[in-house]
Design a protein around this motif. Structure first.
Motif, mmCIF file in Angstrom:
data_model
loop_
_atom_site.group_PDB
_atom_site.id
_atom_site.type_symbol
_atom_site.label_atom_id
_atom_site.label_comp_id
_atom_site.label_asym_id
_atom_site.label_seq_id
_atom_site.Cartn_x
_atom_site.Cartn_y
_atom_site.Cartn_z
ATOM 1 N N LEU A 154 0.756 -1.123 -0.126
ATOM 2 C CA LEU A 154 -0.275 0.101 -0.227
ATOM 3 C C LEU A 154 0.805 1.329 0.011
ATOM 4 O O LEU A 154 1.993 1.122 0.905
ATOM 5 C CB LEU A 154 -0.938 -0.289 1.252
ATOM 6 N N CYS A 155 0.781 2.053 -0.903
ATOM 7 C CA CYS A 155 1.620 3.135 -1.028
ATOM 8 C C CYS A 155 0.954 4.478 -0.371
ATOM 9 O O CYS A 155 -0.026 4.997 -0.920
ATOM 10 C CB CYS A 155 1.801 3.394 -2.493
ATOM 11 N N LEU A 156 1.333 4.406 0.854
ATOM 12 C CA LEU A 156 0.752 5.598 1.769
ATOM 13 C C LEU A 156 1.343 6.880 1.692
ATOM 14 O O LEU A 156 2.499 7.022 1.789
ATOM 15 C CB LEU A 156 0.491 4.965 3.092
ATOM 16 N N SER A 157 0.372 7.802 1.570
ATOM 17 C CA SER A 157 0.858 9.174 1.737
ATOM 18 C C SER A 157 0.615 10.024 2.812
ATOM 19 O O SER A 157 -0.685 10.052 3.123
ATOM 20 C CB SER A 157 0.475 9.863 0.530
ATOM 21 N N ILE A 158 1.576 10.253 3.733
ATOM 22 C CA ILE A 158 1.126 10.657 5.231
ATOM 23 C C ILE A 158 1.470 12.160 5.279
ATOM 24 O O ILE A 158 2.477 12.690 4.633
ATOM 25 C CB ILE A 158 2.123 9.908 6.226
ATOM 26 N N THR A 159 0.564 12.870 5.642
ATOM 27 C CA THR A 159 0.533 14.514 5.507
ATOM 28 C C THR A 159 1.287 14.966 6.852
ATOM 29 O O THR A 159 1.248 14.021 7.763
ATOM 30 C CB THR A 159 -0.579 15.134 5.357
ATOM 31 N N PRO A 160 1.805 16.146 6.957
ATOM 32 C CA PRO A 160 2.597 16.464 8.298
ATOM 33 C C PRO A 160 1.575 16.523 9.361
ATOM 34 O O PRO A 160 1.684 16.344 10.439
ATOM 35 C CB PRO A 160 3.029 17.864 8.010
ATOM 36 N N ILE A 183 8.880 7.951 17.312
ATOM 37 C CA ILE A 183 8.735 6.762 16.314
ATOM 38 C C ILE A 183 7.685 7.339 15.194
ATOM 39 O O ILE A 183 7.610 6.927 13.967
ATOM 40 C CB ILE A 183 8.053 5.695 16.915
ATOM 41 N N TRP A 184 6.919 8.436 15.583
ATOM 42 C CA TRP A 184 5.831 9.015 14.636
ATOM 43 C C TRP A 184 6.344 10.263 14.573
ATOM 44 O O TRP A 184 5.091 11.113 14.140
ATOM 45 C CB TRP A 184 4.354 8.480 15.123
ATOM 46 N N SER A 185 7.416 10.859 14.641
ATOM 47 C CA SER A 185 7.491 12.393 14.750
ATOM 48 C C SER A 185 7.533 12.985 13.346
ATOM 49 O O SER A 185 7.322 14.227 13.244
ATOM 50 C CB SER A 185 8.862 12.612 15.310
ATOM 51 N N THR A 186 7.630 12.438 12.180
ATOM 52 C CA THR A 186 7.608 12.691 10.876
ATOM 53 C C THR A 186 6.766 11.828 9.987
ATOM 54 O O THR A 186 6.433 10.866 10.479
ATOM 55 C CB THR A 186 9.110 12.812 10.478
ATOM 56 N N LYS A 245 8.314 8.754 9.022
ATOM 57 C CA LYS A 245 8.707 7.833 10.008
ATOM 58 C C LYS A 245 7.218 6.889 10.173
ATOM 59 O O LYS A 245 7.335 5.724 10.416
ATOM 60 C CB LYS A 245 9.085 8.301 11.376
ATOM 61 N N VAL A 246 6.211 7.757 9.957
ATOM 62 C CA VAL A 246 4.974 7.090 10.201
ATOM 63 C C VAL A 246 4.760 6.212 9.091
ATOM 64 O O VAL A 246 4.066 5.150 9.188
ATOM 65 C CB VAL A 246 3.709 8.452 10.168
ATOM 66 N N ALA A 247 5.200 6.636 7.848
ATOM 67 C CA ALA A 247 5.141 5.610 6.602
ATOM 68 C C ALA A 247 5.755 4.629 6.841
ATOM 69 O O ALA A 247 5.408 3.352 6.339
ATOM 70 C CB ALA A 247 5.373 6.579 5.469
ATOM 71 N N GLY A 304 4.052 5.456 1.059
ATOM 72 C CA GLY A 304 5.079 6.248 0.382
ATOM 73 C C GLY A 304 5.837 5.774 -0.536
ATOM 74 O O GLY A 304 5.239 5.086 -1.616
ATOM 75 N N ALA A 305 7.216 5.443 -0.292
ATOM 76 C CA ALA A 305 8.020 4.614 -1.092
ATOM 77 C C ALA A 305 8.625 3.385 -0.452
ATOM 78 O O ALA A 305 9.306 2.924 -0.969
ATOM 79 C CB ALA A 305 9.407 5.618 -1.300
ATOM 80 N N ASN A 306 7.704 2.998 0.594
ATOM 81 C CA ASN A 306 7.980 1.919 1.042
ATOM 82 C C ASN A 306 7.113 0.592 0.695
ATOM 83 O O ASN A 306 5.961 0.733 1.175
ATOM 84 C CB ASN A 306 7.867 2.095 2.783
ATOM 85 N N PRO A 307 7.454 -0.191 0.300
ATOM 86 C CA PRO A 307 6.459 -1.440 -0.127
ATOM 87 C C PRO A 307 6.289 -2.141 1.054
ATOM 88 O O PRO A 307 7.137 -2.395 2.027
ATOM 89 C CB PRO A 307 7.377 -2.402 -1.213
#
Length: 240
Positions: free
Chosen positions: A31-37, A62-65, A68-70, A132-135
């Motif tokens: 899932l290619c997730l796009s996490i907003t600020p 761990i979820w600071s950016t 990192k969430v992605a 994001g860019a993480n498979p």
């Protein structure tokens, strides 16, 4: 970039109560997730924090950016449940793949065209995701009810007209969807429940996360037989 976040679990931390179990389907995927600020700042601008009396350990940011969430969601696997809520882009189809054998109609009447259940099913099947860019190497638990209501219906039954040949295509479709992630947390009712780098930080919810989802659909296809096909399949040059 595919960074796997590894945390050293502090000792003496209490385990989190297990979230209500959600139905899942085990599937291999990417899932290619796009996490907003807003989703990563813990400020209610896209994901829900735990109640004040149940603080969530975030390790060392761990979820600071958003990145990192992605990374965390791409790696949490079956410790997370993903529930899609809306499509946010148009679908892109891959190359169809024929499933099963060709069927022909050498009669003068319309004929039902049914593909055997052993060869394929009519349900939409999620086969790929990336964050994001993480498979995602192991899919999270997925709530499939929404997919059944919101994807192009797959049908394994059709009609062949006289002189037609038919087949079934399996088609890969990629589309961006918005949805919610739930990090289950440790099952406190089970004293032997394993604690890992993901469920230690739950329960926790991330809402309105966008991601690319790849799924498969089934299509019945048909066309008139060629003269050669009529001869080889029907024994003459026209249906009889």
């Amino acid at each position: 970039m595919n960074i796997r976040v590894r945390n050293v679990l502090p000792s003496g931390r209490g385990r989190r109560a297990k979230a209500v179990a959600v139905g899942s389907m085990a599937l291999a995927a990417t899932l290619c997730l796009s996490i907003t600020p807003a989703q990563a700042d813990g400020g209610g601008g896209g994901w829900v924090t735990d109640p004040p009396d149940v603080p969530v350990s975030q390790g060392e940011g761990i979820w600071s950016t958003p990145e990192k969430v992605a990374e965390f969601l791409a790696d949490c696997g079956q410790d997370c449940t993903f529930t899609p809520t809306a499509w946010v882009s148009e679908p892109t189809e891959g190359t169809p793949t024929k499933v099963g054998d060709y069927r022909d109609n050498c009669t003068t009447e319309n004929a039902d065209f049914k593909q055997g259940e052993a060869e394929t099913t009519g349900e939409t099947t999620v086969v790929g995701m990336s964050v994001g860019a993480n498979p995602v190497s192991v899919l999270p638990k997925i709530e499939h009810t929404w997919f059944k209501q919101s994807t192009e219906s797959s049908d394994t039954t059709g009609t062949l007209k006289p002189g037609e040949i038919g087949w079934v295509d399996e088609v890969s479709v990629t589309r961006k969807a918005k949805g919610n992630w739930h990090l289950n947390g440790v099952d406190q009712s089970n004293p032997f429940a394993p604690v890992n780098e993901h469920n230690f930080h739950g329960p926790h919810d991330f809402t309105d996360v966008e991601g690319d989802i790849t799924y498969k659909i089934i299509r019945i296809q048909s066309r008139p037989m060629t003269d050669e096909e009529r001869t080889n399949r029907c024994g003459n040059t026209s249906p009889s």
